[in-house]
Design an enzyme around this catalytic site. Structure first.
Site, mmCIF file in Angstrom:
data_model
loop_
_atom_site.group_PDB
_atom_site.id
_atom_site.type_symbol
_atom_site.label_atom_id
_atom_site.label_comp_id
_atom_site.label_asym_id
_atom_site.label_seq_id
_atom_site.Cartn_x
_atom_site.Cartn_y
_atom_site.Cartn_z
ATOM 1 N N GLY A 145 -10.159 -3.619 -8.111
ATOM 2 C CA GLY A 145 -11.342 -4.541 -7.658
ATOM 3 C C GLY A 145 -12.790 -3.630 -7.866
ATOM 4 N N GLY A 189 -3.194 17.117 4.061
ATOM 5 C CA GLY A 189 -4.103 16.055 4.645
ATOM 6 C C GLY A 189 -4.345 15.013 3.431
ATOM 7 N N ALA A 193 -0.337 3.557 9.821
ATOM 8 C CA ALA A 193 -0.491 2.059 9.369
ATOM 9 C C ALA A 193 -0.566 1.280 10.484
ATOM 10 N N HIS A 205 20.811 2.084 32.849
ATOM 11 C CA HIS A 205 21.325 3.241 32.951
ATOM 12 C C HIS A 205 22.528 3.066 32.156
ATOM 13 N N GLY A 234 1.091 23.256 4.474
ATOM 14 C CA GLY A 234 0.580 22.281 5.629
ATOM 15 C C GLY A 234 1.783 21.684 6.671
ATOM 16 N N GLU A 266 1.590 27.316 7.277
ATOM 17 C CA GLU A 266 0.505 26.420 8.249
ATOM 18 C C GLU A 266 -0.757 27.528 8.366
ATOM 19 N N THR A 322 -8.890 0.116 0.906
ATOM 20 C CA THR A 322 -8.453 0.902 -0.056
ATOM 21 C C THR A 322 -7.512 2.214 0.143
ATOM 22 N N CYS A 343 1.941 2.835 2.301
ATOM 23 C CA CYS A 343 2.734 2.820 3.541
ATOM 24 C C CYS A 343 4.249 2.274 3.020
ATOM 25 N N GLY A 383 0.718 -1.157 0.060
ATOM 26 C CA GLY A 383 0.186 0.020 0.112
ATOM 27 C C GLY A 383 0.876 1.220 -0.026
HETATM 28 P P1 FAD Z 1 -3.163 1.988 1.833
HETATM 29 O O1 FAD Z 1 -1.781 1.845 2.476
HETATM 30 O O2 FAD Z 1 -3.307 3.115 1.354
HETATM 31 O O3 FAD Z 1 -3.277 0.942 1.045
HETATM 32 C C1 FAD Z 1 -4.606 0.686 0.175
HETATM 33 C C2 FAD Z 1 -4.106 -0.062 -1.257
HETATM 34 O O4 FAD Z 1 -5.400 -0.175 -1.808
HETATM 35 C C3 FAD Z 1 -3.278 0.681 -1.934
HETATM 36 O O5 FAD Z 1 -2.140 0.156 -2.158
HETATM 37 C C4 FAD Z 1 -4.330 0.983 -3.273
HETATM 38 O O6 FAD Z 1 -3.380 0.716 -4.456
HETATM 39 C C5 FAD Z 1 -5.055 -0.252 -2.966
HETATM 40 N N1 FAD Z 1 -6.310 0.016 -3.873
HETATM 41 C C6 FAD Z 1 -7.150 1.213 -3.570
HETATM 42 N N2 FAD Z 1 -8.383 0.859 -4.392
HETATM 43 C C7 FAD Z 1 -8.418 -0.214 -5.039
HETATM 44 C C8 FAD Z 1 -9.131 -1.110 -5.813
HETATM 45 N N3 FAD Z 1 -10.390 -0.622 -6.213
HETATM 46 N N4 FAD Z 1 -8.853 -2.250 -6.284
HETATM 47 C C9 FAD Z 1 -7.435 -2.657 -5.768
HETATM 48 N N5 FAD Z 1 -6.741 -2.135 -5.012
HETATM 49 C C10 FAD Z 1 -7.103 -0.951 -4.812
HETATM 50 N N6 FAD Z 1 1.809 5.759 9.007
HETATM 51 C C11 FAD Z 1 2.363 5.310 10.110
HETATM 52 O O7 FAD Z 1 1.763 4.750 10.917
HETATM 53 N N7 FAD Z 1 3.895 5.781 10.167
HETATM 54 C C12 FAD Z 1 4.625 6.164 9.281
HETATM 55 O O8 FAD Z 1 5.644 6.623 9.375
HETATM 56 C C13 FAD Z 1 3.815 6.832 8.085
HETATM 57 N N8 FAD Z 1 4.354 7.478 7.176
HETATM 58 C C14 FAD Z 1 3.929 8.042 6.049
HETATM 59 C C15 FAD Z 1 4.393 8.561 5.099
HETATM 60 C C16 FAD Z 1 3.816 9.204 4.091
HETATM 61 C C17 FAD Z 1 4.642 10.115 3.206
HETATM 62 C C18 FAD Z 1 2.605 9.076 3.959
HETATM 63 C C19 FAD Z 1 1.886 9.493 2.637
HETATM 64 C C20 FAD Z 1 1.862 8.056 4.799
HETATM 65 C C21 FAD Z 1 2.539 7.814 5.819
HETATM 66 N N9 FAD Z 1 1.587 7.040 6.927
HETATM 67 C C22 FAD Z 1 2.436 6.669 7.916
HETATM 68 C C23 FAD Z 1 0.409 6.655 6.778
HETATM 69 C C24 FAD Z 1 0.092 4.947 6.110
HETATM 70 O O9 FAD Z 1 0.906 5.028 5.116
HETATM 71 C C25 FAD Z 1 -1.382 4.885 6.132
HETATM 72 O O10 FAD Z 1 -1.950 5.331 7.301
HETATM 73 C C26 FAD Z 1 -1.501 3.245 5.716
HETATM 74 O O11 FAD Z 1 -0.832 3.058 4.355
HETATM 75 C C27 FAD Z 1 -2.940 3.110 5.686
HETATM 76 O O12 FAD Z 1 -3.131 1.718 5.351
HETATM 77 P P2 FAD Z 1 -4.163 1.199 4.502
HETATM 78 O O13 FAD Z 1 -4.161 -0.133 4.294
HETATM 79 O O14 FAD Z 1 -5.512 1.860 5.158
HETATM 80 O O15 FAD Z 1 -4.398 2.010 3.083
HETATM 81 P P1 NAI Z 2 -2.032 16.369 8.675
HETATM 82 O O1 NAI Z 2 -3.258 16.230 8.936
HETATM 83 O O2 NAI Z 2 -0.689 15.805 9.604
HETATM 84 O O3 NAI Z 2 -1.363 17.750 8.403
HETATM 85 C C1 NAI Z 2 -1.998 18.573 7.455
HETATM 86 C C2 NAI Z 2 -1.566 20.053 8.105
HETATM 87 O O4 NAI Z 2 -1.964 20.998 7.063
HETATM 88 C C3 NAI Z 2 -2.415 20.613 9.374
HETATM 89 O O5 NAI Z 2 -1.645 21.242 10.157
HETATM 90 C C4 NAI Z 2 -3.375 21.659 8.618
HETATM 91 O O6 NAI Z 2 -3.734 22.446 9.643
HETATM 92 C C5 NAI Z 2 -2.613 22.041 7.536
HETATM 93 N N1 NAI Z 2 -3.562 22.946 6.368
HETATM 94 C C6 NAI Z 2 -4.639 22.348 6.168
HETATM 95 N N2 NAI Z 2 -5.111 22.993 5.007
HETATM 96 C C7 NAI Z 2 -4.217 23.819 4.619
HETATM 97 C C8 NAI Z 2 -4.012 25.160 3.773
HETATM 98 N N3 NAI Z 2 -4.960 25.237 2.836
HETATM 99 N N4 NAI Z 2 -3.081 25.810 3.912
HETATM 100 C C9 NAI Z 2 -2.168 25.547 4.794
HETATM 101 N N5 NAI Z 2 -2.260 24.531 5.792
HETATM 102 C C10 NAI Z 2 -3.295 23.745 5.672
HETATM 103 O O7 NAI Z 2 -1.709 15.872 7.267
HETATM 104 P P2 NAI Z 2 -0.612 15.325 6.258
HETATM 105 O O8 NAI Z 2 0.865 15.970 6.833
HETATM 106 O O9 NAI Z 2 -0.734 15.631 4.918
HETATM 107 O O10 NAI Z 2 -0.330 13.901 6.401
HETATM 108 C C11 NAI Z 2 -1.720 13.087 6.211
HETATM 109 C C12 NAI Z 2 -1.742 11.898 7.100
HETATM 110 O O11 NAI Z 2 -0.739 10.919 6.801
HETATM 111 C C13 NAI Z 2 -1.750 12.164 8.302
HETATM 112 O O12 NAI Z 2 -3.139 12.157 8.831
HETATM 113 C C14 NAI Z 2 -1.076 11.190 8.995
HETATM 114 O O13 NAI Z 2 -1.592 10.327 9.909
HETATM 115 C C15 NAI Z 2 -0.399 10.242 8.072
HETATM 116 N N6 NAI Z 2 1.088 10.341 8.046
HETATM 117 C C16 NAI Z 2 1.936 9.610 9.259
HETATM 118 C C17 NAI Z 2 3.099 9.567 9.375
HETATM 119 C C18 NAI Z 2 3.598 9.204 10.437
HETATM 120 O O14 NAI Z 2 2.954 8.574 11.362
HETATM 121 N N7 NAI Z 2 4.880 9.490 11.015
HETATM 122 C C19 NAI Z 2 4.079 10.486 8.362
HETATM 123 C C20 NAI Z 2 3.364 10.953 7.244
HETATM 124 C C21 NAI Z 2 1.899 10.990 6.985
#
Ligand code: FAD
Ligand code: NAI
Length: 495
Positions: free
Chosen positions: A143, A301, A350, A474, A209, A232, A172, A68, A66
């Protein structure tokens, strides 16, 4: 073995129209068909198979894991690690007597990206191996739910298959939100996916953001020399983290060279030139300003992804933003259809998706159903890292809960000090009457590895005294958590 009918010449939309068509191959009935192979879907599939169910996981991406593994957690952590080491070579090395001969270290962006891709490929292939080991069928394609007990897959290599299913699980995930006036080209205006794959270090970069993605990926490129400005909308960065922690964190990132424009809204952008001109004004309205950058990362977001899934046709209810509505058992209004992970309610994390995957498989198997959302941790993997679990002060104030707070600075922790990682603090919030831990908030170099102890504390209803009285090795950074707990009702030793 699933069979398919070849329809390669048809456009995908046309093929989708053939859902349930008489000439699509019918597969054997499955106990569960999971749509989406991310942390929610693939973990659910493996667990369900381990519990004896016949499972197919449908994934369109061409690789498992996915968001992640492919364009999220894993590539971002790879780049954060590489650039952290590079950053250390630009000051920390010299301070600690490490001499690099010649002109010092430099970065080879192409090689860095290659190493990132290697990490991604190894891990995504690993999941294919786990599917084979556990007997999960992997259907590669798009799917679509064509009836409450049937998924039709437009196979990636052409053709279609119809899979009858006792239960269907929607996993998804989510996709980056786009600002209407600056669509992604993934070169100049990038989502997180583009920001994980830039070919060179931009001179100037705007991050729109200041949440998790903006701060992690903004840090990556700032460490490599980009002048990064975070815009922000809210008065504070960190998308809702504890206000005191957010303030301290912003101060630390500022010292690292990131610039911040908080309480600022982006009103428009001009992408017609070589770079991007971003128009802003104060969130409450005010004088307009503009900012010229080479690359703009939009990280405002993510939206739940349900495109082309056929939910309207089978009558699965969603809210106006596309969130699949479920009850506390992850069941939608159509009894045979469930949803887990980003696509349903709650934090887009994730580990939250994985937990839901496991719990749902266990529920299908007739086991108890319980997931404690209050003890799901959050981490931002910058340097230092930020991590938290449970409630923050603002939430407790709003709920009218009386509490005590204990804090401890990382500068007073011997291990952090010895290693030159003295930025940060630990904050423990406990119930005023019972001393039960309500929330723990950390800024520390190893916050992601310190938070599990706090998670256990919150999950098991430990008091701050329980942790304060527990012996910690420690010298470790974990001693700072013990001392913050000591500070809740008494005094720490080292501060
Ligand atoms: P996804 O991982 O989005 O998987 C959904 C899958 O469904 C995709 O592969 C997609 O191709 C597939 N799909 C969709 N529609 C269909 C369809 N109709 N048929 C077949 N396949 C389909 N979370 C953390 O906890 N720690 C982190 O460090 C972290 N870092 C992140 C960094 C970034 C840059 C981003 C963008 C996200 C990060 N996240 C992190 C968030 C994390 O990636 C997601 O919360 C997590 O992947 C959600 O899992 P999911 O299985 O719900 O969906
Ligand atoms: P986010 O929800 O973490 O942050 C979005 C930020 O954008 C907020 O501070 C919001 O106030 C600001 N914002 C919204 N609209 C705006 C605008 N028009 N102009 C300026 N600022 C605006 O969303 P982000 O960073 O996109 O991440 C999405 C999701 O991915 C998160 O919900 C997070 O859970 C997940 N993720 C998790 C990671 C981790 O666990 N380390 C790493 C990366 C993503």
């Amino acid at each position: 073995m699933l069979r398919s009918v070849r329809l390669t010449a048809l456009a995908p939309r046309l093929r989708a129209g053939f859902a349930s068509a008489a000439n699509a191959a019918a597969a054997e009935e499955q106990d569960v068909v999971v749509i989406g192979g991310g942390p929610g879907g693939y973990v659910h599939a493996i667990k369900a198979a381990q519990l004896g169910m016949k499972v197919t996981c449908v994934e369109k991406r061409g690789s498992l894991g996915g968001t992640c593994l492919n364009v999220g957690c894993i590539p971002s952590k790879n780049l954060l690690h590489t650039t952290h080491l590079y950053h250390l070579s630009k000051g920390y090395f010299e301070e600690h007597g490490i001499v690099v001969p010649g002109e010092g270290t430099s970065i080879d962006v192409a090689k860095m990206m290659e190493s990132k891709q290697e990490a991604v490929t190894t891990l995504t292939r690993g999941i294919e191996g786990l599917f084979k080991k556990n007997g999960v069928t992997y259907s590669q394609g798009w799917g679509k739910i064509t009836s409450p007990n049937e998924v039709t897959v437009d196979l990636n290599d052409g053709g279609q298959e119809v899979i009858p299913a006792k239960k269907i699980v929607i996993a998804t995930g989510s996709d980056p939100i786009e600002l209407p006036f600056m669509p992604y080209d993934e070169k100049k205006v990038v989502s997180s996916t583009g920001a994980l794959a830039l070919e060179e270090v931009p001179k100037k970069m705007a991050v729109i953001g200041g949440g998790v993605i903006g701060l992690e990926l903004g840090s990556v490129w700032a460490r490599l020399g980009a002048e990064v400005t975070v815009i922000e909308f809210m008065p504070a960065i960190g998308a809702g983290m504890d206000a005191e922690i957010a303030k301290n964190f912003q101060r630390i990132l500022k010292r690292q060279g990131l610039k911040f424009m908080t309480s600022t809204k982006v009103t428009g952008a001009d992408t017609s030139g070589d770079g991007v001109v971003i128009h802003t004004e104060a969130a409450k309205g005010g004088k307009a300003k503009s900012l010229d950058v080479d690359v703009a990362l939009v990280s405002v977001g993510r939206r739940r992804f349900i495109d082309g899934l056929g939910l309207e046709d089978v009558g699965v209810a969603t809210d106006e933003r596309g969130m699949v509505l479920t009850d506390e058992n992850f069941q939608t209004n159509v009894p045979s259809i469930y949803a887990i992970g980003d696509v349903r309610d709650g934090a887009m994390l994730a580990h939250k998706a994985e937990e839901e995957g496991v719990v749902l498989a266990e529920a299908f198997h007739g086991e108890g159903f319980a997931l404690d959302y209050n003890s799901i941790p959050s981490v931002i993997y910058t340097s230092p890292e930020v991590a938290w679990v449970g409630k923050n002060e603002e939430e407790l104030k709003e709920a009218g809960v009386a509490y005590n707070v204990g804090t401890f600075p990382m500068a007073a922790n011997s291990r952090a000090k010895a290693c030159g990682y003295a930025d940060g603090m630990i904050k423990v919030i406990a119930d005023k009457e019972t001393d039960a831990i309500l929330g723990v908030h950390l800024i520390a170099e190893s916050a992601s590895e310190l938070i599990p102890e706090a998670v256990l504390g919150v999950a098991f209803g430990a008091s701050s005294e329980d942790i304060a009285m527990t012996c910690h090795a420690h010298p470790t950074q974990s001693e700072a958590l013990k001392e913050a707990c000591m500070a809740v009702t008494g005094k720490p030793i080292h501060f």
